[in-house]
Design an enzyme around this catalytic site. Structure first.
Site, PDB file in Angstrom:
ATOM      1  N   SER A  47       7.483   4.454   9.257  1.00 53.61           N
ATOM      2  CA  SER A  47       7.569   3.462   8.189  1.00 53.61           C
ATOM      3  C   SER A  47       6.239   2.756   7.974  1.00 53.61           C
ATOM      4  O   SER A  47       5.323   2.859   8.792  1.00 53.61           O
ATOM      5  CB  SER A  47       8.663   2.449   8.514  1.00 53.61           C
ATOM      6  N   LYS A  48       6.176   2.027   6.858  1.00 50.85           N
ATOM      7  CA  LYS A  48       4.974   1.259   6.539  1.00 50.85           C
ATOM      8  C   LYS A  48       4.682   0.279   7.661  1.00 50.85           C
ATOM      9  O   LYS A  48       3.531  -0.005   7.967  1.00 50.85           O
ATOM     10  CB  LYS A  48       5.197   0.453   5.262  1.00 50.85           C
ATOM     11  N   ARG A  49       5.745  -0.238   8.250  1.00 51.73           N
ATOM     12  CA  ARG A  49       5.562  -1.242   9.301  1.00 51.73           C
ATOM     13  C   ARG A  49       4.902  -0.672  10.541  1.00 51.73           C
ATOM     14  O   ARG A  49       4.411  -1.397  11.381  1.00 51.73           O
ATOM     15  CB  ARG A  49       6.917  -1.859   9.670  1.00 51.73           C
ATOM     16  N   ASP A  50       4.894   0.666  10.656  1.00 57.08           N
ATOM     17  CA  ASP A  50       4.255   1.252  11.836  1.00 57.08           C
ATOM     18  C   ASP A  50       2.751   1.010  11.829  1.00 57.08           C
ATOM     19  O   ASP A  50       2.115   1.057  12.875  1.00 57.08           O
ATOM     20  CB  ASP A  50       4.581   2.747  11.933  1.00 57.08           C
ATOM     21  N   PRO A 100       0.832  -1.200   0.000  1.00 55.56           N
ATOM     22  CA  PRO A 100       0.000   0.000   0.000  1.00 55.56           C
ATOM     23  C   PRO A 100       0.869   1.254   0.000  1.00 55.56           C
ATOM     24  O   PRO A 100       2.020   1.209   0.442  1.00 55.56           O
ATOM     25  CB  PRO A 100      -0.761  -0.111   1.320  1.00 55.56           C
TER      26      PRO A 100
END
Ligand code: GLU
Length: 525
Positions: free
Chosen positions: A265-268, A16
């Site tokens: 980050s996206k991982r957040d 995404p």
């Protein structure tokens, strides 16, 4: 001749779109519009291993939701440079890799992954890192070390090879960045990046530069994470003979976590309590859900406004900008070099500001179905009229940040309370108040006009006649009307209810409070 400004947003469909990516798209869009130029969406999907189904559609839908509309590109009607999807342009790139080899700026490398891995491990053991560069290439298996015949033979035999850029041994490469000024990197710091892979696919670096050239891109505006690649791109423009039309570079600052500690980050995901994606996303492999700003009821213009100010500073202290104003005021010179801290509270504040400026009729039409659904109120009821709902919206506007909060935060404006704040009653209710509120109810009954001013005058007059100060009774009156000691403007709420409903709520409340007091005193006997 001045070239027409053409910029591009070039995401890879590897998941995404992160809000940092949306900001990159937004800055490109603002810059293009400001200069009467074109904004292009190019999908960089050369790395098929990292391709994530649904990601491309997600990118397109996100841009549509934000109103960041490309002039050309995948999902937006293409244009003169179609295709805008790199996987459909594969036939284009090889010739440029070959041209670089022919002109001595790139070379064929035959080292296998196994051999390179062994070297990496060996260097690691010696506490250093392996790099395929101007020093090591002389000991490796490539067209610089093999004879021309041998190279011919290997290629004909179908041996696997890659094409690598031949980075100069001793040269300072200068990147002119519109945000950062001159960025100088010594070529000894660069490695001989692969331009063309053994599977016949170009890498990001080659495809990106070739497409920017072919699509006549004048400005490359992208995230800071691409700054280390910029010297390599500068060299590619030079070696391909395109230096005179090399785009101007701008590397945008990172978006940082709210505490400033590291990149957002996206991982957040939702870990920090707020979405990092514009729209909801369901990971096609793990099924994991990440929430988006759209589904959290953000107004797209508020979301854009918030993003625009994450890294760009207007000249004055204005904070609310329409898209037109952003286009007018935006400049790359006012984008800062240092990372921008993401502020989730400020993000909500922006939404509230936008909500306040929405036309009342629009909010009423959003509210109506929510009220029907939440409180099961039937059509024809006074509480569903536009008049009633517009007053509700006006009363609540300062207290809600999102449109969906109207229904929940305004429950007492639709449904009479059944419970009354006990702490306030214990603290404020005095003997004789039953009589006072009964008297007040009778006074209301005789009123012929029931505006906020009339109610206010009547409250004061009745309090005075009973030797009470308004401060002694007003919070209790609020509790009787709504059950709670806090909420929207009391007089406004009473005017909204009208005389009959106010009297009913008042009488019911007084009775319930007296009953509960009697029950308590019975209990304590
Ligand atoms: N495909 C790269 C990305 O995913 C584009 C970087 C650039 O804009 O050059 O961000």
């Amino acid at each position: 001749m001045e070239r027409k400004v053409r910029v591009r947003f070039a995401p890879s469909p590897t998941g995404p779109l992160h809000i940092g990516g949306v900001r990159t798209a937004l800055y490109n869009y603002l810059f293009a519009k400001k200069h009467g130029g074109d904004f292009i969406l190019r999908i960089e999907d050369t790395d098929q291993n990292r391709y994530v189904p649904g990601a491309e559609e997600y990118i397109i839908e996100s841009l549509k939701w934000c109103g960041i509309t490309p002039n050309e590109g995948v999902g937006f009607g293409d244009g003169p440079h179609a295709s805008y999807r790199q996987s459909e342009r594969m036939a284009i790139y090889r010739q440029y890799a070959e041209k670089l080899v022919d002109n001595g700026f790139a070379y064929y490398a035959f080292d296998s992954e196994v051999e390179l891995d062994a070297l990496r491990k060996q260097m690691e053991a010696e506490k250093s890192a392996f790099s395929y560069n101007s020093k090591t290439r002389k000991q490796l298996v490539n067209s610089l070390t093999l004879s021309a015949d041998e190279v011919e033979k290997r290629i004909h035999a179908g041996d696997s090879f890659v094409v690598r850029l031949q980075i100069p041994e001793n040269e300072e490469v200068v990147v002119h960045d519109l945000i950062r000024g001159e960025v100088r990197v010594h070529s000894s710091q660069l490695d001989d990046k692969v331009l063309f892979k053994s599977d016949g696919m170009p890498t990001y670096h080659l495809a990106n530069v070739v497409d920017d050239f072919l699509m006549q891109i004048t400005h490359v505006i992208r995230g800071e994470e691409w700054l280390p690649s910029a010297p390599l791109h500068v060299l590619l423009y030079r070696y391909l003979g395109w230096e005179n039309v090399m785009p101007k570079f701008s590397h945008l600052p990172l978006l940082l976590k709210p505490d400033g500690n590291g990149k957002l980050s996206k991982r957040d995901g939702d870990r920090l309590g707020f979405p990092v994606f514009p729209l909801n996303w369901k990971d096609p492999v793990t099924g994991e859900l990440s929430s988006g700003y759209r589904e959290r009821n953000y107004i797209p213009a508020a979301f854009n406004n918030m993003l625009a100010l994450l890294g760009w500073h207007p000249s004055g202290d204005q904070e609310i900008f329409s898209m037109e104003e952003l286009i007018h005021d935006f400049s790359l010179e006012r984008v800062s070099k240092s990372g921008a801290k993401f502020d989730p509270e400020k993000t909500k504040w922006f939404n509230q500001e936008y909500l306040r400026h929405e036309p009342i009729e629009k909010l009423v039409s959003l509210l109506k179905p929510m009220i029907v659904e939440t409180y099961k109120i039937a059509e024809g009821d006074k509480r569903l009229t536009n008049e009633y709902l517009s007053k509700v919206v006006t009363l609540l506007l300062d207290r809600v940040q999102f449109e969906n909060e109207f229904a929940e935060k305004g429950s007492y404006l639709f449904i009479a309370p059944t419970q009354y704040d006990q702490d306030i009653i214990t603290k404020k209710w005095k003997p004789g108040f039953e009589n006072f509120f009964n008297a007040l109810s009778a006074e209301y009954g005789m009123m012929t006009s029931f505006t906020t001013a009339d109610i206010d005058a009547k409250n004061k007059e009745t309090a005075a006649a009973n030797q009470l100060k308004p401060g002694e009774i007003l919070q209790l009156l609020r509790v009787l009307m709504s059950g709670s000691g806090t909420g929207v403007d009391l007089l406004g709420m009473m005017e909204l209810f009208g005389k009959e409903e106010v009297i009913t709520r008042l009488n019911t409340g007084v009775n319930k409070i007296m009953q509960s007091m009697a029950a308590k005193s019975d209990h304590s006997k």
